[in-house]
Design a protein around this motif. Structure first.
Motif, PDB file in Angstrom:
ATOM      1  N   ILE A  75      -5.170   5.251   5.761  1.00 14.33           N
ATOM      2  CA  ILE A  75      -4.783   6.429   6.337  1.00 14.33           C
ATOM      3  C   ILE A  75      -4.651   7.293   5.344  1.00 14.33           C
ATOM      4  CG2 ILE A  75      -2.932   7.267   7.381  1.00 14.33           C
ATOM      5  CD1 ILE A  75      -4.476   5.658   9.357  1.00 14.33           C
ATOM      6  N   THR A  76      -4.209   7.071   4.160  1.00 13.86           N
ATOM      7  CA  THR A  76      -4.177   8.201   3.203  1.00 13.86           C
ATOM      8  C   THR A  76      -5.487   8.777   2.730  1.00 13.86           C
ATOM      9  OG1 THR A  76      -2.250   6.993   2.350  1.00 13.86           O
ATOM     10  CG2 THR A  76      -3.056   8.686   0.917  1.00 13.86           C
ATOM     11  N   PRO A 104       5.570   4.485   9.121  1.00 11.81           N
ATOM     12  CA  PRO A 104       4.087   4.564   9.232  1.00 11.81           C
ATOM     13  C   PRO A 104       3.342   5.384  10.253  1.00 11.81           C
ATOM     14  CG  PRO A 104       5.030   2.766  10.359  1.00 11.81           C
ATOM     15  CD  PRO A 104       6.107   3.255   9.714  1.00 11.81           C
ATOM     16  N   VAL A 105       2.449   5.899  10.042  1.00 11.48           N
ATOM     17  CA  VAL A 105       1.695   7.002  10.890  1.00 11.48           C
ATOM     18  C   VAL A 105       1.491   6.445  12.123  1.00 11.48           C
ATOM     19  CG1 VAL A 105      -0.396   8.391  10.949  1.00 11.48           C
ATOM     20  CG2 VAL A 105       0.612   8.005   8.571  1.00 11.48           C
ATOM     21  N   ALA A 141      -2.292   1.355   4.983  1.00 11.45           N
ATOM     22  CA  ALA A 141      -1.864   2.554   4.386  1.00 11.45           C
ATOM     23  C   ALA A 141      -2.896   3.591   3.605  1.00 11.45           C
ATOM     24  CB  ALA A 141      -0.372   2.249   3.584  1.00 11.45           C
ATOM     25  N   ASP A 142      -3.789   2.594   2.683  1.00 13.10           N
ATOM     26  CA  ASP A 142      -4.685   3.328   2.000  1.00 13.10           C
ATOM     27  C   ASP A 142      -5.705   4.069   2.679  1.00 13.10           C
ATOM     28  OD1 ASP A 142      -3.114   2.723  -0.266  1.00 13.10           O
ATOM     29  OD2 ASP A 142      -4.369   0.801  -0.837  1.00 13.10           O
ATOM     30  N   ALA A 166       2.414   7.863   4.855  1.00 12.20           N
ATOM     31  CA  ALA A 166       1.255   6.858   4.583  1.00 12.20           C
ATOM     32  C   ALA A 166       1.541   6.336   3.208  1.00 12.20           C
ATOM     33  CB  ALA A 166      -0.224   7.691   4.645  1.00 12.20           C
ATOM     34  N   SER A 188       6.136   2.896   2.542  1.00  9.18           N
ATOM     35  CA  SER A 188       6.527   3.595   4.008  1.00  9.18           C
ATOM     36  C   SER A 188       7.430   2.947   4.998  1.00  9.18           C
ATOM     37  CB  SER A 188       5.489   4.412   4.621  1.00  9.18           C
ATOM     38  OG  SER A 188       5.569   5.071   5.661  1.00  9.18           O
TER      39      SER A 188
END
Length: 270
Positions: A256-257, A211-212, A253-254, A204, A208
């Motif tokens: 998910i993190t 990706p997750v 991404a933010d 994440a 990346s």
């Protein structure tokens, strides 16, 4: 003064609208009573149907499978037993399960979570997990298989270094979430449990290239009762069953993190 029999009497008839309202109207009360009786009968029937349809664990009617059939039809699956999760841990993993079939399912489910965690990609923490959940006689064999499965090329494929660490500025995500469990074999000393899972895996972050993503799989874990607890002796994995993906926008991404860092996992019990 009382009237004698031979005196004339006068009878006065009042208009209907002028008659005393105190006189009961039997024609109106009879329909009202009938309506109340119907309402009482309907209420009693609804209560009786509700009581008859109540499903309690372990009671399946004359067919022996009524409750299970109802749960299967609703898609709920086997209901949890209500037992509380175990209160002890070792190396952060729940331990000390009951010597019962539900206890074996609880152990297998929590061991599946440990086997699918990000800690499995680091050699030292992976060896600690194996030492915690494995039967002493199976530690060496399991550790060799898991070293091969999580180290080397596997770590590199996810962009990790040889120590299982993510590149700077990125967060490695590996989390297994059990959806359900069932026993496929049970005796006093051994158990085999299937755990249906969904998993999150990937890096994440804004840069990346991995990706997750989510995937669905079923873990089969063989357990042995030893040292007062259920311990892992063998495992296998197969893909699915996977549901149809929903039409849902993927998170940034933010997001998910943040979710991975803010939402903790669970201890599972049957």
């Amino acid at each position: 003064m009382p009237l004698s029999d031979d005196q004339p009497r006068t009878r006065t008839r009042l208009p209907v609208g002028e008659q005393s309202s105190a006189q009961p109207n039997h024609r109106q009360t009879r329909p009202l009573r009938a309506l109340l009786a119907v309402l009482v009968v309907v209420t009693l029937l609804v209560v009786a149907v509700a009581i008859a349809n109540r499903a309690t664990p372990g009671t399946g009617g004359t067919g022996g499978g009524g409750a299970s059939a109802d749960r299967a039809a609703s898609g709920a699956g086997p209901a949890p037993s209500g037992d509380q999760p175990v209160g002890t841990t070792a190396n952060g993993i729940p331990t000390g399960y009951p010597h019962t079939e539900p206890g074996a399912q609880s152990a297998a489910t929590n061991y599946a979570v440990a086997l699918g965690s990000a800690d499995m990609f680091r050699t030292d923490s992976r060896h600690g997990i194996v030492a915690t959940i494995a039967d002493p006689g199976a530690v060496a064999g399991l550790q060799g298989r898991l070293d091969q499965g999580f180290g080397g090329d596997t770590a590199t494929r996810y962009g990790l270094d040889t120590q299982g660490r993510a590149p700077k500025g990125l967060t490695f995500v590996s989390r297994t979430v059990p959806v359900g469990a069932r026993s496929t074999g049970y005796s006093d000393g051994d158990a085999k449990v299937e755990v249906w899972c969904t998993g999150l895996t990937g890096l994440a972050g804004e840069r990346s290239v991995q990706p997750v993503t989510t995937n669905w799989f079923t873990l089969t874990l063989s357990l042995h009762w030893t040292g007062g607890d259920w311990k892992l002796t063998d495992y296998s994995s197969r893909q699915g069953p996977a549901p149809v993906p929903a039409d849902q926008q993927a998170a940034t991404a933010d997001e998910i993190t943040g979710a991975v860092q803010q939402f903790g996992g669970f201890r599972f019990a049957r």
